[in-house]
Design a protein around this motif. Structure first.
Motif, short mmCIF file in Angstrom:
data_model
loop_
_atom_site.label_atom_id
_atom_site.label_comp_id
_atom_site.label_asym_id
_atom_site.label_seq_id
_atom_site.Cartn_x
_atom_site.Cartn_y
_atom_site.Cartn_z
N LEU A 64 0.82 -1.22 0.00
CA LEU A 64 0.00 0.00 0.00
C LEU A 64 0.85 1.27 0.00
CD1 LEU A 64 -2.87 -0.99 2.45
CD2 LEU A 64 -3.01 -0.71 -0.03
N LEU A 65 2.13 1.15 0.35
CA LEU A 65 3.01 2.32 0.26
C LEU A 65 3.10 2.83 -1.17
CD1 LEU A 65 6.02 1.55 2.62
CD2 LEU A 65 4.29 3.31 2.88
N GLY A 66 2.85 1.94 -2.13
CA GLY A 66 2.85 2.34 -3.54
C GLY A 66 1.79 3.38 -3.85
N GLN A 67 0.77 3.48 -3.01
CA GLN A 67 -0.26 4.50 -3.20
C GLN A 67 0.27 5.89 -2.89
OE1 GLN A 67 -3.46 3.82 -4.35
NE2 GLN A 67 -2.58 1.79 -4.68
N PHE A 68 1.26 5.96 -2.01
CA PHE A 68 1.84 7.25 -1.62
C PHE A 68 3.19 7.50 -2.29
CE2 PHE A 68 -0.73 5.70 1.93
CZ PHE A 68 -1.65 6.74 2.02
N PHE A 69 3.98 6.45 -2.44
CA PHE A 69 5.32 6.57 -3.02
C PHE A 69 5.26 6.06 -4.45
CE2 PHE A 69 7.18 5.60 1.46
CZ PHE A 69 6.82 6.84 1.89
N ILE A 70 5.26 6.97 -5.41
CA ILE A 70 5.15 6.61 -6.82
C ILE A 70 6.35 5.75 -7.22
CG2 ILE A 70 5.07 7.51 -9.18
CD1 ILE A 70 3.76 10.04 -7.92
N GLY A 71 6.08 4.59 -7.79
CA GLY A 71 7.13 3.70 -8.25
C GLY A 71 7.50 2.61 -7.25
N TYR A 72 7.00 2.69 -6.03
CA TYR A 72 7.33 1.68 -5.01
C TYR A 72 6.51 0.42 -5.23
CZ TYR A 72 7.68 -0.82 -0.65
OH TYR A 72 7.89 -1.80 0.28
N ARG A 73 7.18 -0.71 -5.18
CA ARG A 73 6.54 -2.03 -5.19
C ARG A 73 7.35 -2.92 -4.27
NH1 ARG A 73 5.37 -4.13 -11.03
NH2 ARG A 73 4.15 -5.57 -9.78
N VAL A 74 6.80 -4.06 -3.90
CA VAL A 74 7.51 -4.98 -3.03
C VAL A 74 8.45 -5.82 -3.90
CG1 VAL A 74 7.30 -6.74 -1.25
CG2 VAL A 74 5.56 -5.00 -1.44
N THR A 75 9.50 -5.15 -4.38
CA THR A 75 10.59 -5.78 -5.14
C THR A 75 11.89 -5.15 -4.66
OG1 THR A 75 10.50 -4.09 -6.87
CG2 THR A 75 9.12 -6.05 -7.20
N PHE A 76 13.02 -5.71 -5.14
CA PHE A 76 14.30 -5.13 -4.72
C PHE A 76 14.44 -3.70 -5.23
CE2 PHE A 76 18.82 -4.20 -5.22
CZ PHE A 76 19.20 -4.30 -3.89
N GLY A 78 12.03 -1.73 -5.91
CA GLY A 78 11.07 -0.97 -5.12
C GLY A 78 11.62 -0.61 -3.75
N SER A 79 12.45 -1.51 -3.18
CA SER A 79 13.04 -1.20 -1.87
C SER A 79 14.02 -0.04 -1.98
CB SER A 79 13.72 -2.43 -1.28
OG SER A 79 14.91 -2.75 -1.97
N LEU A 80 14.71 0.07 -3.11
CA LEU A 80 15.63 1.19 -3.30
C LEU A 80 14.85 2.50 -3.48
CD1 LEU A 80 18.22 -0.47 -5.69
CD2 LEU A 80 18.39 -0.15 -3.22
N ILE A 81 13.74 2.43 -4.18
CA ILE A 81 12.87 3.60 -4.32
C ILE A 81 12.30 3.97 -2.95
CG2 ILE A 81 10.70 4.42 -5.32
CD1 ILE A 81 11.39 2.66 -7.78
N GLY A 82 11.93 2.95 -2.16
CA GLY A 82 11.41 3.17 -0.81
C GLY A 82 12.43 3.83 0.11
N VAL A 83 13.71 3.49 -0.06
CA VAL A 83 14.76 4.14 0.74
C VAL A 83 14.78 5.63 0.48
CG1 VAL A 83 17.26 4.37 0.99
CG2 VAL A 83 16.25 2.12 0.98
N ALA A 84 14.70 6.00 -0.78
CA ALA A 84 14.72 7.43 -1.12
C ALA A 84 13.51 8.15 -0.54
CB ALA A 84 14.78 7.60 -2.64
N TYR A 85 12.33 7.58 -0.75
CA TYR A 85 11.12 8.20 -0.20
C TYR A 85 11.15 8.23 1.32
CZ TYR A 85 8.46 8.49 -4.58
OH TYR A 85 8.00 8.83 -5.82
N GLY A 86 11.60 7.13 1.93
CA GLY A 86 11.67 7.06 3.39
C GLY A 86 12.62 8.09 3.95
#
Length: 113
Positions: A64-76, A78-86
């Motif tokens: 569901l973070l993909g709803q807020f963080f564009i491009g985030y998915r539960v993949t590797f 996506g985890s790098l994109i999540g680091v940037a957004y986080g």
């Protein structure tokens, strides 16, 4: 000499500590980014059921973070994109919490901007 030390000790104990907003933001951002990275990769390594389209169905709540963080998915990736957004979100929150704390501390001590 003992009187000077006592005055210094009282001054240190009664003075409110100020937070460094930049450092607090960087630390909070780093922790938030690392948490998203670790949580995402933990789910990836754990694995899960495969959906009808061949994609792994893991971490529906984290996805569901993909709803807020564009491009985030539960993949590797996506985890790098999540680091940037986080990091960015954590930095903003940490920075403004420190600035607000310092502002309130200044108000309590009677300082004006």
């Amino acid at each position: 000499m003992a009187m000077d030390e006592k005055i210094l000790e009282n001054m240190v104990l009664t003075r409110v500590m100020r937070l460094n907003a930049m450092v607090h933001g960087i630390v909070t951002g780093t922790v938030a980014g690392a948490a998203i990275f670790i949580a995402t990769n933990w789910l990836i390594f754990k694995g899960g059921p495969v959906g009808p389209d061949g994609e792994l169905i893991i971490g529906p709540h984290l996805a569901l973070l993909g709803q807020f963080f564009i491009g985030y998915r539960v993949t590797f990736v996506g985890s790098l994109i999540g680091v940037a957004y986080g990091f960015v979100c954590g930095f903003v929150v940490g920075y403004f919490v420190s600035r607000t704390y310092n502002w309130v501390a200044d108000l309590r001590e009677g300082k004006t901007a």
